[in-house]
Design a protein around this motif. Sequence first.
Motif, PDB file in Angstrom:
ATOM      1  N   LYS A  66       0.715  -1.195  -0.301  1.00  0.00           N
ATOM      2  CA  LYS A  66      -0.049   0.052  -0.294  1.00  0.00           C
ATOM      3  C   LYS A  66       0.742   0.822  -0.532  1.00  0.00           C
ATOM      4  O   LYS A  66       1.775   1.198   0.501  1.00  0.00           O
ATOM      5  CB  LYS A  66      -0.707  -0.132   1.340  1.00  0.00           C
ATOM      6  CG  LYS A  66      -1.689   1.138   1.407  1.00  0.00           C
ATOM      7  CD  LYS A  66      -2.316   0.942   3.009  1.00  0.00           C
ATOM      8  CE  LYS A  66      -3.980   2.046   2.416  1.00  0.00           C
ATOM      9  NZ  LYS A  66      -3.605   3.493   2.494  1.00  0.00           N
ATOM     10  N   HIS A  70      -0.900   9.238  -0.537  1.00  0.00           N
ATOM     11  CA  HIS A  70      -1.628   9.335  -2.157  1.00  0.00           C
ATOM     12  C   HIS A  70      -1.504  10.446  -2.189  1.00  0.00           C
ATOM     13  O   HIS A  70      -2.038  11.366  -1.512  1.00  0.00           O
ATOM     14  CB  HIS A  70      -2.487   8.223  -1.910  1.00  0.00           C
ATOM     15  CG  HIS A  70      -3.305   8.250  -1.180  1.00  0.00           C
ATOM     16  ND1 HIS A  70      -3.553   8.278   0.445  1.00  0.00           N
ATOM     17  CD2 HIS A  70      -4.664   8.627  -0.819  1.00  0.00           C
ATOM     18  CE1 HIS A  70      -4.219   8.057   1.674  1.00  0.00           C
ATOM     19  NE2 HIS A  70      -5.066   8.785   0.517  1.00  0.00           N
ATOM     20  N   VAL A  95     -10.140  -0.375  -5.661  1.00  0.00           N
ATOM     21  CA  VAL A  95     -10.037  -0.530  -4.418  1.00  0.00           C
ATOM     22  C   VAL A  95     -10.998  -0.831  -3.590  1.00  0.00           C
ATOM     23  O   VAL A  95     -11.237  -1.700  -2.895  1.00  0.00           O
ATOM     24  CB  VAL A  95      -8.438  -0.210  -4.167  1.00  0.00           C
ATOM     25  CG1 VAL A  95      -7.874  -0.522  -2.967  1.00  0.00           C
ATOM     26  CG2 VAL A  95      -7.767   0.018  -5.549  1.00  0.00           C
ATOM     27  N   VAL A 108     -11.322   4.722  -3.571  1.00  0.00           N
ATOM     28  CA  VAL A 108     -10.235   4.185  -3.146  1.00  0.00           C
ATOM     29  C   VAL A 108      -9.986   3.672  -4.728  1.00  0.00           C
ATOM     30  O   VAL A 108     -11.058   2.235  -5.041  1.00  0.00           O
ATOM     31  CB  VAL A 108      -9.919   3.038  -2.507  1.00  0.00           C
ATOM     32  CG1 VAL A 108      -8.180   3.577  -2.474  1.00  0.00           C
ATOM     33  CG2 VAL A 108      -9.763   3.671  -0.400  1.00  0.00           C
ATOM     34  N   ALA A 110      -6.983   2.780  -8.230  1.00  0.00           N
ATOM     35  CA  ALA A 110      -5.459   2.619  -8.334  1.00  0.00           C
ATOM     36  C   ALA A 110      -5.499   3.221  -9.840  1.00  0.00           C
ATOM     37  O   ALA A 110      -6.266   2.773 -10.821  1.00  0.00           O
ATOM     38  CB  ALA A 110      -5.181   0.907  -8.213  1.00  0.00           C
ATOM     39  N   GLU A 116      -2.686   3.973  -4.986  1.00  0.00           N
ATOM     40  CA  GLU A 116      -3.936   4.162  -4.962  1.00  0.00           C
ATOM     41  C   GLU A 116      -3.682   5.472  -4.937  1.00  0.00           C
ATOM     42  O   GLU A 116      -3.108   6.400  -3.865  1.00  0.00           O
ATOM     43  CB  GLU A 116      -4.480   3.136  -3.807  1.00  0.00           C
ATOM     44  CG  GLU A 116      -4.025   1.824  -3.287  1.00  0.00           C
ATOM     45  CD  GLU A 116      -3.224   1.194  -3.130  1.00  0.00           C
ATOM     46  OE1 GLU A 116      -2.187   1.485  -2.614  1.00  0.00           O
ATOM     47  OE2 GLU A 116      -2.943   0.449  -3.450  1.00  0.00           O
ATOM     48  N   CYS A 118      -7.577   8.993  -3.478  1.00  0.00           N
ATOM     49  CA  CYS A 118      -8.345   8.725  -3.517  1.00  0.00           C
ATOM     50  C   CYS A 118     -10.142  10.227  -4.153  1.00  0.00           C
ATOM     51  O   CYS A 118      -9.110  11.386  -4.380  1.00  0.00           O
ATOM     52  CB  CYS A 118      -9.219   9.116  -1.460  1.00  0.00           C
ATOM     53  SG  CYS A 118      -8.432   7.859  -0.794  1.00  0.00           S
TER      54      CYS A 118
END
Length: 129
Positions: A66, A70, A95, A108, A110, A116, A118
């Motif tokens: 992860k 992000h 995700v 979320v 990708a 990842e 959001c």
Amino acid sequence: MTALISHTSFDSLDAFASSVFWGAVLGFVEDPGDPNNPGDEECMIFSIDGAQRLLFIEVPDTKQVKNRVHLDLKPAAGTRDLELERLLELGSTMVADRRRPDGSGWIVLADPEGNEFCILRSDAERASQ
């Protein structure tokens, strides 16, 4: 004294493809005087006003775990759900769906390389609730 962020860098298997994807997501452009080309090991894109820059650097390693950092994005216009449709069409994958019944929460996604990010509600959606 403080520091200023010059740009945000992303490790990538294909710097050019990543710059094209994120350019479409964010409406960022390349420098016409130094265009990005397939096979370039480094590709930079800029916000229209030049204030924000993303640099994609080719590395041999795939994403392993992860992200520790992000991007949280909000629609510039429209709704979170419309933005979700657009981003899926550009090649994102879902995700996790963290939307709540009251309209709060996030989704979320990708990017094509598995990084990842959001999607939040738009300012208009937050103001209406």
